[in-house]
Design a protein around this motif. Structure first.
Motif, short mmCIF file in Angstrom:
data_model
loop_
_atom_site.label_atom_id
_atom_site.label_comp_id
_atom_site.label_asym_id
_atom_site.label_seq_id
_atom_site.Cartn_x
_atom_site.Cartn_y
_atom_site.Cartn_z
N VAL A 33 -2.84 -9.75 58.34
CA VAL A 33 -2.50 -10.21 57.00
C VAL A 33 -1.54 -11.39 57.15
N SER A 34 -1.28 -12.07 56.07
CA SER A 34 -0.36 -13.21 56.14
C SER A 34 1.09 -12.72 56.12
N PRO A 35 2.00 -13.43 56.79
CA PRO A 35 3.42 -13.03 56.75
C PRO A 35 3.97 -13.00 55.33
N SER A 36 3.53 -13.93 54.50
CA SER A 36 4.03 -13.97 53.13
C SER A 36 3.60 -12.73 52.34
N ALA A 37 2.34 -12.28 52.54
CA ALA A 37 1.86 -11.07 51.86
C ALA A 37 2.64 -9.85 52.34
N LEU A 38 2.93 -9.81 53.63
CA LEU A 38 3.68 -8.69 54.19
C LEU A 38 5.10 -8.68 53.65
N SER A 39 5.73 -9.84 53.58
CA SER A 39 7.08 -9.94 53.05
C SER A 39 7.13 -9.54 51.58
N HIS A 40 6.11 -9.96 50.84
CA HIS A 40 6.05 -9.61 49.41
C HIS A 40 5.92 -8.10 49.23
N ALA A 41 5.06 -7.47 50.04
CA ALA A 41 4.87 -6.02 49.94
C ALA A 41 6.16 -5.28 50.29
N LEU A 42 6.88 -5.77 51.30
CA LEU A 42 8.10 -5.10 51.71
C LEU A 42 9.19 -5.25 50.64
N ARG A 43 9.28 -6.43 50.04
CA ARG A 43 10.27 -6.62 48.98
C ARG A 43 9.96 -5.73 47.78
N GLY A 44 8.69 -5.58 47.47
CA GLY A 44 8.30 -4.68 46.39
C GLY A 44 8.70 -3.25 46.68
N LEU A 45 8.52 -2.82 47.93
CA LEU A 45 8.90 -1.47 48.33
C LEU A 45 10.41 -1.29 48.20
N GLU A 46 11.17 -2.28 48.68
CA GLU A 46 12.63 -2.19 48.58
C GLU A 46 13.09 -2.12 47.12
N THR A 47 12.41 -2.88 46.27
CA THR A 47 12.77 -2.87 44.85
C THR A 47 12.53 -1.49 44.25
N ARG A 48 11.38 -0.90 44.58
CA ARG A 48 11.06 0.42 44.04
C ARG A 48 12.00 1.49 44.58
N LEU A 49 12.38 1.35 45.84
CA LEU A 49 13.27 2.35 46.44
C LEU A 49 14.72 2.14 46.01
N GLY A 50 15.05 0.90 45.65
CA GLY A 50 16.42 0.61 45.23
C GLY A 50 17.39 0.41 46.38
N VAL A 51 16.88 0.21 47.60
CA VAL A 51 17.73 -0.04 48.77
C VAL A 51 17.10 -1.12 49.63
N ARG A 52 17.93 -1.80 50.41
CA ARG A 52 17.42 -2.80 51.35
C ARG A 52 17.14 -2.10 52.68
N LEU A 53 15.97 -2.34 53.23
CA LEU A 53 15.55 -1.68 54.46
C LEU A 53 15.77 -2.55 55.70
N PHE A 54 15.77 -3.87 55.53
CA PHE A 54 15.94 -4.78 56.66
C PHE A 54 17.04 -5.80 56.36
N ASN A 55 17.76 -6.18 57.41
CA ASN A 55 18.61 -7.36 57.36
C ASN A 55 17.78 -8.52 57.90
N ARG A 56 17.63 -9.57 57.13
CA ARG A 56 16.79 -10.70 57.52
C ARG A 56 17.64 -11.93 57.80
#
Length: 310
Positions: A33-56
């Motif tokens: 998959v594209s890095p941008s799609a992966l980043s978008h999916a991860l940000r969506g997950l973090e938003t739904r969970l309400g916590v940050r999972l990675f330090n970037r």
């Protein structure tokens, strides 16, 4: 957070892959998959969970404390799911599923290359991915189901299964090189020759090991060139570049054709053959059991020849 959705499960698995490989770009390549799609999916997950999972940062991606805690729990949960799906193979006529292997270059050419078409024809539901790599890697940490290495170089904590007999290691050179080269009667004479060194996956240069009966000799010379690929060493040897050291199976055609000749054939050395190895702590996929059985059966039907050239 309410009940999990199909999308949540998918994104949580993406999170696992990013954490395992250590970055979005590598994870995107593995997942196709594209890095941008992966980043978008991860940000969506973090938003739904309400916590940050990675330090970037621009250079690295590291887990936060929350991300590390979640990963530890997910590994157990997804591991149970994967084992449950794998258990279904007992009820199938033939195994199915994805199998990832990390394989030495020589093993890829001598063992897997001739066998893959037949194996996949017999087990069409197995989806196989093979990474050919001479560097030593943590196959569990890198997400591989198994690896193929020489028997003497399998990590101790792994289960190793031989898929063939011992291997005969030989020294070879072209007739053109040997015609004008100094005499060769003993391994000590190699010091006067152009010897092609080989750097192993560990980063160390391999010092040729040769033997004749009870005599053992380790060749340590001033290498004329040091390479990291056997195929390149043999190409150089065929074009009068010097003496190369390799498995006999890699040069069987050249020896028959006469483009290479065995050097000091009485000093050819046997060594441990190829082994499939895998973690002792994980359930063995049925597809891997089938592959090992297939390779062992094929090796029995086509045994390696260890006759000494003259």
């Amino acid at each position: 957070m309410a009940g999990l959705t199909r999308g949540d499960l998918g994104d949580l698995n993406l999170f696992r892959v990013i954490a395992r490989v250590g970055g979005f770009r590598r994870a995107a390549l593995e997942l196709d998959v594209s890095p941008s799609a992966l980043s978008h999916a991860l940000r969506g997950l973090e938003t739904r969970l309400g916590v940050r999972l990675f330090n970037r940062t621009n250079r690295a991606v590291t887990l936060t404390e929350a991300g590390a805690d979640l990963l530890a729990r997910l590994e157990a949960g997804f591991g149970a799911i994967e084992e449950g799906l794998e258990a279904l193979n007992r009820y199938r006529g033939k195994p199915a599923g994805r199998l990832r292997l990390n394989v030495l270059t020589d093993a890829a050419r001598l063992v897997l290359g001739p066998a893959l078409s037949g194996f996949l024809a017999e087990y069409p539901e197995v989806k196989l991915e093979v990474v050919v790599q001479d560097d030593f890697v943590d196959i569990v940490g890198e997400g591989f189901d198994a690896g193929i290495r020489f028997g003497g170089r399998v990590p101790e904590e792994m289960i190793a299964v031989p898929i063939g007999g011992d291997i005969r290691w030989v020294m070879v050179a072209s007739p053109g090189y040997l015609e004008g080269a100094p005499p060769l009667e003993h391994p000590s004479d190699l010091a006067a020759h152009r010897c092609i060194g080989l750097r192993m996956g560990t980063g160390a240069i391999y010092h040729w090991e040769v033997e004749r009966g009870a005599e053992h000799h380790v060749v340590d010379v001033a290498w004329s060139v040091v390479l990291s690929e056997t195929a390149l060493a043999l190409a150089m040897a065929e074009t009068d570049g010097g003496i190369a050291y390799c498995q006999e199976g890699l040069v069987s055609r050249q020896l028959v054709a006469g483009t290479l000749r065995e050097v000091l054939p009485d000093w050819a050395s046997p060594g441990p053959g190829f082994h499939v190895y895998y973690s002792s702590r994980r359930q063995v996929p049925e597809a891997l059991r089938a592959l090992i059985a297939y390779l062992r059966e094929r090796a029995t039907a086509q045994p390696t020849k260890f006759s000494t050239a003259t």
